[in-house]
Design a protein around this motif. Structure first.
Motif, mmCIF file in Angstrom:
data_model
loop_
_atom_site.group_PDB
_atom_site.id
_atom_site.type_symbol
_atom_site.label_atom_id
_atom_site.label_comp_id
_atom_site.label_asym_id
_atom_site.label_seq_id
_atom_site.Cartn_x
_atom_site.Cartn_y
_atom_site.Cartn_z
ATOM 1 N N ILE A 1 -7.406 8.005 -9.403
ATOM 2 C CA ILE A 1 -7.448 8.121 -7.937
ATOM 3 C C ILE A 1 -8.765 7.565 -7.391
ATOM 4 O O ILE A 1 -8.793 6.886 -6.357
ATOM 5 C CB ILE A 1 -7.254 9.604 -7.526
ATOM 6 C CG1 ILE A 1 -5.856 10.090 -7.914
ATOM 7 C CG2 ILE A 1 -7.489 9.793 -6.032
ATOM 8 C CD1 ILE A 1 -4.709 9.360 -7.253
ATOM 9 N N GLN B 1 9.525 6.985 -17.520
ATOM 10 C CA GLN B 1 9.448 8.403 -17.139
ATOM 11 C C GLN B 1 10.749 9.129 -17.455
ATOM 12 O O GLN B 1 10.741 10.254 -17.972
ATOM 13 C CB GLN B 1 9.148 8.527 -15.648
ATOM 14 C CG GLN B 1 7.715 8.188 -15.289
ATOM 15 C CD GLN B 1 7.466 8.312 -13.806
ATOM 16 O OE1 GLN B 1 8.037 9.153 -13.145
ATOM 17 N NE2 GLN B 1 6.608 7.454 -13.289
ATOM 18 N N ASP C 1 0.821 -1.206 0.000
ATOM 19 C CA ASP C 1 0.000 0.000 0.000
ATOM 20 C C ASP C 1 0.861 1.264 0.000
ATOM 21 O O ASP C 1 0.360 2.359 -0.186
ATOM 22 C CB ASP C 1 -0.920 -0.026 1.237
ATOM 23 C CG ASP C 1 -2.121 0.867 1.024
ATOM 24 O OD1 ASP C 1 -2.529 1.041 -0.142
ATOM 25 O OD2 ASP C 1 -2.630 1.399 2.017
ATOM 26 N N THR D 1 -6.717 11.674 -14.413
ATOM 27 C CA THR D 1 -6.034 11.583 -13.111
ATOM 28 C C THR D 1 -7.048 11.323 -11.997
ATOM 29 O O THR D 1 -6.848 10.471 -11.127
ATOM 30 C CB THR D 1 -5.278 12.900 -12.805
ATOM 31 O OG1 THR D 1 -4.533 13.284 -13.933
ATOM 32 C CG2 THR D 1 -4.351 12.739 -11.621
ATOM 33 N N ILE E 1 1.193 12.311 -14.491
ATOM 34 C CA ILE E 1 1.539 13.731 -14.317
ATOM 35 C C ILE E 1 2.870 14.039 -15.012
ATOM 36 O O ILE E 1 3.016 15.079 -15.665
ATOM 37 C CB ILE E 1 1.576 14.094 -12.813
ATOM 38 C CG1 ILE E 1 0.160 14.089 -12.245
ATOM 39 C CG2 ILE E 1 2.214 15.462 -12.591
ATOM 40 C CD1 ILE E 1 0.080 14.154 -10.742
ATOM 41 N N VAL E 2 3.837 13.113 -14.892
ATOM 42 C CA VAL E 2 5.146 13.328 -15.545
ATOM 43 C C VAL E 2 4.968 13.396 -17.067
ATOM 44 O O VAL E 2 5.493 14.302 -17.739
ATOM 45 C CB VAL E 2 6.144 12.197 -15.155
ATOM 46 C CG1 VAL E 2 7.403 12.280 -15.995
ATOM 47 C CG2 VAL E 2 6.495 12.294 -13.688
ATOM 48 N N VAL E 3 4.195 12.442 -17.607
ATOM 49 C CA VAL E 3 3.958 12.437 -19.062
ATOM 50 C C VAL E 3 3.243 13.718 -19.485
ATOM 51 O O VAL E 3 3.594 14.352 -20.495
ATOM 52 C CB VAL E 3 3.139 11.181 -19.462
ATOM 53 C CG1 VAL E 3 2.764 11.233 -20.933
ATOM 54 C CG2 VAL E 3 3.922 9.922 -19.176
ATOM 55 N N THR F 1 -4.843 2.307 -3.025
ATOM 56 C CA THR F 1 -4.439 3.694 -3.295
ATOM 57 C C THR F 1 -2.970 3.804 -3.686
ATOM 58 O O THR F 1 -2.591 4.716 -4.423
ATOM 59 C CB THR F 1 -4.696 4.587 -2.070
ATOM 60 O OG1 THR F 1 -4.128 3.957 -0.948
ATOM 61 C CG2 THR F 1 -6.177 4.834 -1.861
ATOM 62 N N GLY F 2 -2.130 2.885 -3.188
ATOM 63 C CA GLY F 2 -0.695 2.944 -3.497
ATOM 64 C C GLY F 2 -0.429 2.832 -4.983
ATOM 65 O O GLY F 2 0.271 3.667 -5.581
ATOM 66 N N LEU F 3 -1.016 1.791 -5.602
ATOM 67 C CA LEU F 3 -0.813 1.583 -7.046
ATOM 68 C C LEU F 3 -1.427 2.738 -7.849
ATOM 69 O O LEU F 3 -0.830 3.223 -8.816
ATOM 70 C CB LEU F 3 -1.443 0.251 -7.461
ATOM 71 C CG LEU F 3 -1.124 -0.244 -8.861
ATOM 72 C CD1 LEU F 3 0.368 -0.509 -9.014
ATOM 73 C CD2 LEU F 3 -1.889 -1.528 -9.159
ATOM 74 N N GLN G 1 -1.782 5.811 -6.937
ATOM 75 C CA GLN G 1 -0.920 7.002 -6.844
ATOM 76 C C GLN G 1 0.288 6.882 -7.763
ATOM 77 O O GLN G 1 0.711 7.859 -8.388
ATOM 78 C CB GLN G 1 -0.436 7.180 -5.404
ATOM 79 C CG GLN G 1 -1.488 7.729 -4.487
ATOM 80 C CD GLN G 1 -0.892 8.095 -3.158
ATOM 81 O OE1 GLN G 1 -0.301 9.143 -3.005
ATOM 82 N NE2 GLN G 1 -1.041 7.212 -2.183
ATOM 83 N N SER G 2 0.852 5.666 -7.854
ATOM 84 C CA SER G 2 2.027 5.512 -8.732
ATOM 85 C C SER G 2 1.632 5.752 -10.193
ATOM 86 O O SER G 2 2.377 6.382 -10.948
ATOM 87 C CB SER G 2 2.677 4.137 -8.545
ATOM 88 O OG SER G 2 2.002 3.166 -9.255
ATOM 89 N N PHE G 3 0.435 5.287 -10.585
ATOM 90 C CA PHE G 3 -0.041 5.549 -11.951
ATOM 91 C C PHE G 3 -0.290 7.041 -12.162
ATOM 92 O O PHE G 3 0.035 7.605 -13.220
ATOM 93 C CB PHE G 3 -1.326 4.769 -12.240
ATOM 94 C CG PHE G 3 -1.113 3.308 -12.512
ATOM 95 C CD1 PHE G 3 -0.062 2.872 -13.296
ATOM 96 C CD2 PHE G 3 -1.969 2.355 -11.997
ATOM 97 C CE1 PHE G 3 0.139 1.522 -13.542
ATOM 98 C CE2 PHE G 3 -1.781 1.014 -12.242
ATOM 99 C CZ PHE G 3 -0.725 0.593 -13.005
ATOM 100 N N ALA G 4 -0.883 7.688 -11.143
ATOM 101 C CA ALA G 4 -1.189 9.121 -11.261
ATOM 102 C C ALA G 4 0.105 9.927 -11.416
ATOM 103 O O ALA G 4 0.171 10.872 -12.215
ATOM 104 C CB ALA G 4 -1.978 9.590 -10.046
ATOM 105 N N ILE G 5 1.145 9.533 -10.665
ATOM 106 C CA ILE G 5 2.429 10.254 -10.753
ATOM 107 C C ILE G 5 3.038 10.077 -12.149
ATOM 108 O O ILE G 5 3.522 11.034 -12.761
ATOM 109 C CB ILE G 5 3.388 9.770 -9.639
ATOM 110 C CG1 ILE G 5 2.879 10.272 -8.288
ATOM 111 C CG2 ILE G 5 4.804 10.272 -9.876
ATOM 112 C CD1 ILE G 5 3.545 9.635 -7.099
ATOM 113 N N THR G 6 2.965 8.839 -12.679
ATOM 114 C CA THR G 6 3.461 8.603 -14.045
ATOM 115 C C THR G 6 2.702 9.472 -15.040
ATOM 116 O O THR G 6 3.296 10.101 -15.932
ATOM 117 C CB THR G 6 3.294 7.109 -14.415
ATOM 118 O OG1 THR G 6 3.906 6.326 -13.418
ATOM 119 C CG2 THR G 6 3.924 6.801 -15.761
#
Lengths: 168, 105
Positions: free
Chosen positions: B51, A147, A130, B47, B71-73, B60-62, B64-69
């Motif tokens: 979430i 990235q 998590d 996004t 945002i970078v793109v 939520t962990g996974l 968030q990691s997708f959301a961060i990717t």
């Protein structure tokens, strides 16, 4: 629970209103500010939905960096004369008057429609599964490589776009 | 679980509305910067959807990691697209797509 739901729904309504204002407003600078406001409201919703790290990224990158990029791009392009601005105002009104109406109609239709959806809960997770940092660094290496590649491609693209051409 | 379905459905409506606003902006405008702003709004809808799915499924962990990717793109796309818009302005003196005739066949 109900209070949380009401506050989150109110924030989402504000976010949608900010997005509509961004699109409908005549001046581009105001549109950029509206976009930053939409991002800031999305950040609050994301934080309340239990995603603080992604919310921090959204606030710093989308509400901060992207707004700066838009403002720079708007500054580097032409400023409209007052006549052209009046003309643009009537053009925007003619093109976008339907949008708020469309959003309200779509919202009501979607609220009244009921499509059966099934949500499968993610079970058997550990604390490490998590934790977003552990997922990014341990589970999804390929995303990180992607990235980095995208950031490098973007940097090279910008350098090539702004490279001075030799004449003669 | 019924509660999760209700929350997903309720906030999914806002995802759809944001996407409608963004696509409407892209389809209607002829200004290149406004097109980018419409694209940004559609990306925000995506996004938010990621979430929302993370919250509904309890992962939520996974999410968030997708959301961060994403945002970078998103930021790289906007930076390069803004560079293209500025180059187009320098070459043509306008960012209105209706005035471009260079690529007309």
């Amino acid at each position: 629970m109900i209070d949380d739901l009401v506050v989150n729904a109110a924030l989402c309504m504000l976010m949608t209103a900010a997005a509509i204002w961004t699109v409908v407003t005549v001046r581009l600078l105001r549109a950029a500010i509206g976009l930053a406001l939409t991002s800031a409201l999305l950040t609050i919703v994301m934080y309340r939905f239990g995603s603080p790290l992604a919310a921090a990224f959204e606030l710093s990158v989308c509400a901060g960096l992207i707004s700066v990029i838009f403002v720079s791009a708007i500054t580097l392009t032409s400023r409209l004369s007052s006549d052209r601005l009046n003309q643009r105002e009537s053009e925007v009104l003619r093109r976008f008057w339907f949008l708020p109406l469309l959003v309200i109609i779509a919202g009501v239709i979607l609220y009244k429609t009921s499509i059966p959806i099934e949500i499968i809960a993610f079970e058997g997770k550990t604390a490490a599964q998590d934790d977003v940092r552990s997922i990014i660094w341990n589970t999804r290496h390929l995303d990180l490589i992607g990235q980095i590649a995208i950031l490098l491609a973007g940097a090279i693209g910008v350098v090539l776009l702004f490279k001075e051409r030799k004449h003669g | 679980m019924a509660d999760s379905v209700y929350v997903f459905w309720l906030f999914g409506i806002f995802v759809a509305l944001l996407a409608i606003v963004g696509f409407y902006c892209i389809l209607i405008t002829s200004n290149l910067i406004r097109t980018l702003i419409g694209m940004e709004i559609v990306t925000k809808a995506v996004t938010f959807l990621i979430i929302l799915v993370g919250r509904s499924t309890g992962n939520t962990g996974l999410a968030q990691s997708f959301a961060i990717t994403l945002i970078v793109v998103e930021v790289v796309v906007i930076v390069v697209a803004s560079g293209v818009v500025i180059s187009v302005f320098r070459r043509n003196g306008s960012i209105d797509v209706n005035l471009f005739r260079n690529l007309k066949g």
